[in-house]
Design a protein around this motif. Structure first.
Motif, short mmCIF file in Angstrom:
data_model
loop_
_atom_site.label_atom_id
_atom_site.label_comp_id
_atom_site.label_asym_id
_atom_site.label_seq_id
_atom_site.Cartn_x
_atom_site.Cartn_y
_atom_site.Cartn_z
N GLY A 36 -8.46 30.98 11.69
CA GLY A 36 -8.58 31.62 10.39
C GLY A 36 -9.15 33.02 10.41
O GLY A 36 -9.34 33.63 9.34
N ARG A 67 -6.56 35.72 9.06
CA ARG A 67 -6.38 35.59 7.61
C ARG A 67 -7.58 36.16 6.85
O ARG A 67 -7.42 36.91 5.88
N SER A 68 -8.78 35.83 7.31
CA SER A 68 -9.98 36.30 6.64
C SER A 68 -10.09 37.82 6.72
O SER A 68 -10.45 38.49 5.75
N GLU A 90 -7.58 39.39 4.36
CA GLU A 90 -8.02 39.30 2.97
C GLU A 90 -9.13 40.30 2.68
O GLU A 90 -9.17 40.92 1.61
N TRP A 91 -10.04 40.46 3.64
CA TRP A 91 -11.12 41.44 3.47
C TRP A 91 -10.55 42.84 3.40
O TRP A 91 -10.92 43.64 2.53
N ARG A 126 -13.74 32.89 9.32
CA ARG A 126 -14.50 34.02 8.80
C ARG A 126 -14.07 35.31 9.53
O ARG A 126 -13.45 35.26 10.59
N ILE A 127 -14.44 36.43 8.95
CA ILE A 127 -14.07 37.72 9.55
C ILE A 127 -14.62 37.85 10.96
O ILE A 127 -13.97 38.38 11.85
#
Length: 523
Positions: free
Chosen positions: A90, A93-94, A97-98, A260-261
């Motif tokens: 993930g 994806r993170s 999105e950020w 998470r990022i």
């Protein structure tokens, strides 16, 4: 065969077929076979024997493993697996999105890989693969074609590396210059000073970076790039559907929603830190006198990349397990990452093979010999630029062009006009980068396609118009330099023509630009 025009046939045949057929491996195969046939008098068995020796030499050399090539291939596989793990847990994806909230426009989004490419100037392989992999989730989110991402990556990596003395390219060139200190007109200038004096006359590299800025800021989409960008803007795919979807290491694998990022940032940071550390360590061990330049000159880039890649891979695995990613999901992700890098690996293997064939044909020596005759002094910088460009294009190697052309150019300048010494050396460096950007068998071009996960031939043909435009204005600059004897005047003339070219390109690319400040359709 280095004294015969026949040495040009295999590279020209391969390059022509790549452009006409768009089938890279088939075209390279024909170039390889034709070159082997020429070297062996069209005798089948000797030709096959020679090809067998070349291919095995990619993996085994001097009775042992050819670590340089093998480690580069292993690094590609490790990087593919790392990118796939980051996506599976993930992190990609993170991060996307950020970034979507920080980059509201396509212009702002594309500035991210451009700036990152300038910052990571330590090595072109490292630059191309890391920038492409880090930027791809962001540019995908905003509907930027993979071809445009690959162009941005490729047109910042080599140009910035060749302008920086603290890079693997700079260290290599400085070492070549240091060995030319006895050349008339060169005495008194050390390797570093000589390198710095070529930077202002390396017109192609300077203008290539300016072109990337203009492409980002003005949305310059010309030639085949316009087709790719129109398709991406309309939501019909970031790559050409007719060629299949370019593998990106993710496929339809499930993504951990707990990502998470930092699941992306930490593995990449670990890769960067470990790679730079390994470059310093390997360079220091191989240097008799440990100085910053000697360390960079002696560093083992393939070993450093693999060490850094393994560290990044391990960090990505640990983070994925911490997020609760299961063994089955990790296994699918790892295999998907390996598959994503196989097209680049195959192209790289074929490229290494044809480069060796071309080397045995003596194509570089033949081209270099063309400039050794009677040449008008005013035309020397221009002709040196053109010969170096065609040599790099046909041989697929900038560094090989440096090794052959720099001493020849220095001798020509010393015997005609010592005042042209550093301008003609800069012309060699500029021409080599130009040919590298145009060549489908260039390793940096292949790495840029791999990093951006673009179809390789799409990257080649979309970058070509920009490279030719930059080469054209650079050539005019070198002509002005030769006529006036001033590198500054040559640069000003090149910049003036470049500005005019940008004005024309802006008019040609209006239909694919989104209004300034507005988000893209895909965002």
């Amino acid at each position: 065969m280095s004294d015969s025009f026949l040495s040009l046939i295999p590279p020209i045949l391969a390059l022509g077929l790549v452009v006409l057929s768009r089938k890279v491996l088939l075209s390279l195969s024909i170039g390889i076979i034709s070159g082997a046939a020429l070297l062996n008098g069209f005798e089948p068995l000797p030709s096959l024997g020679m090809l067998y020796e070349i291919v095995t030499g990619i993996f085994v050399s001097d009775g042992g493993v050819n670590t340089g090539n093998v480690f580069i291939l292993c690094f590609l596989i490790v990087l593919g697996m790392t990118a796939a793990i980051i996506s599976t847990c993930g992190g990609s994806r993170s991060f996307a999105e950020w970034a979507a909230h920080r980059f509201a426009t396509r212009r702002g989004t594309l500035s991210f890989p451009a700036l990152l490419g300038v910052i990571l100037f330590i090595d072109d392989y490292f630059n191309a693969l890391v920038v492409g992999n880090v930027s791809r989730p962001v540019t995908d989110r905003h509907g930027i074609s993979r071809a445009k991402l690959a162009y941005t990556v490729d047109s910042t990596s080599a140009p910035i590396c060749i302008l920086m003395p603290i890079s693997s390219w700079g260290a290599y060139i400085i070492s070549v210059f240091a060995g030319m200190a006895t050349v008339s007109g060169f005495a008194g200038a050390g390797g570093l000073e000589a390198f710095l004096r070529t930077v202002p006359v390396n017109y192609y590299a300077l203008i290539a970076l300016l072109m990337v800025g203009c492409v980002v800021f003005f949305g310059l989409d010309v030639g085949p790039m316009r087709t790719h960008e129109k398709r991406a803007l309309s939501g019909r795919g970031l790559t050409d559907p007719a060629k299949g979807t370019a593998a990106d290491g993710t496929g339809d694998e499930p993504v951990n929603p707990a990502g998470r990022i930092r699941d992306l940032v930490l593995p990449i940071a670990a890769l960067v830190i470990a790679t730079v550390t390994a470059m310093i360590v390997t360079g220091a061990r191989a240097s008799s006198e440990v100085t910053p330049l000697s360390v960079l000159e002696s560093t083992d880039v393939p070993t450093s990349l693999l060490c850094g890649g393994l560290v990044g891979w391990i960090v990505a695995l640990l983070l994925a397990r911490r997020r609760g990613t299961g063994n089955a999901a990790l296994g699918r992700g790892l295999w998907s990452g390996v598959r994503s890098m196989m097209p680049a690996i195959w192209i790289l293997l074929f490229a290494w093979t044809i480069i060796e064939v071309i080397d045995q044909l003596g194509t570089g020596e033949y081209l270099a010999g063309l400039v050794s005759g009677r040449i008008d002094t005013a035309l020397i910088p221009l002709l040196i630029f053109l010969i170096a460009g065609f040599m790099s294009l046909s041989t697929g190697t900038s560094w090989g062009t440096f090794g052959i052309m720099l001493p020849i150019a220095a001798d020509i300048a010393a015997s005609t006009d010592p005042g042209l010494m550093f301008p003609v050396l800069g012309a060699v460096l500029a021409g080599a980068i130009w040919g590298d950007h145009c060549s489908p068998i260039s390793d940096t071009t292949i790495m840029s396609s791999a990093g951006a996960q673009a179809h390789h031939i799409d990257h080649v043909v979309t970058q070509l118009p920009y490279a030719l435009i930059i080469a054209g204005v650079s050539a005019i600059g070198y002509l002005a330099l030769g006529l006036t004897g001033s590198g500054s005047i040559g640069l000003l003339v090149a910049l003036a023509f470049f500005a005019a070219a940008v004005v024309v390109l802006r008019r040609l690319s209006r239909d694919t630009r989104t209004p300034a400040g507005e988000p893209s359709e895909a965002a």
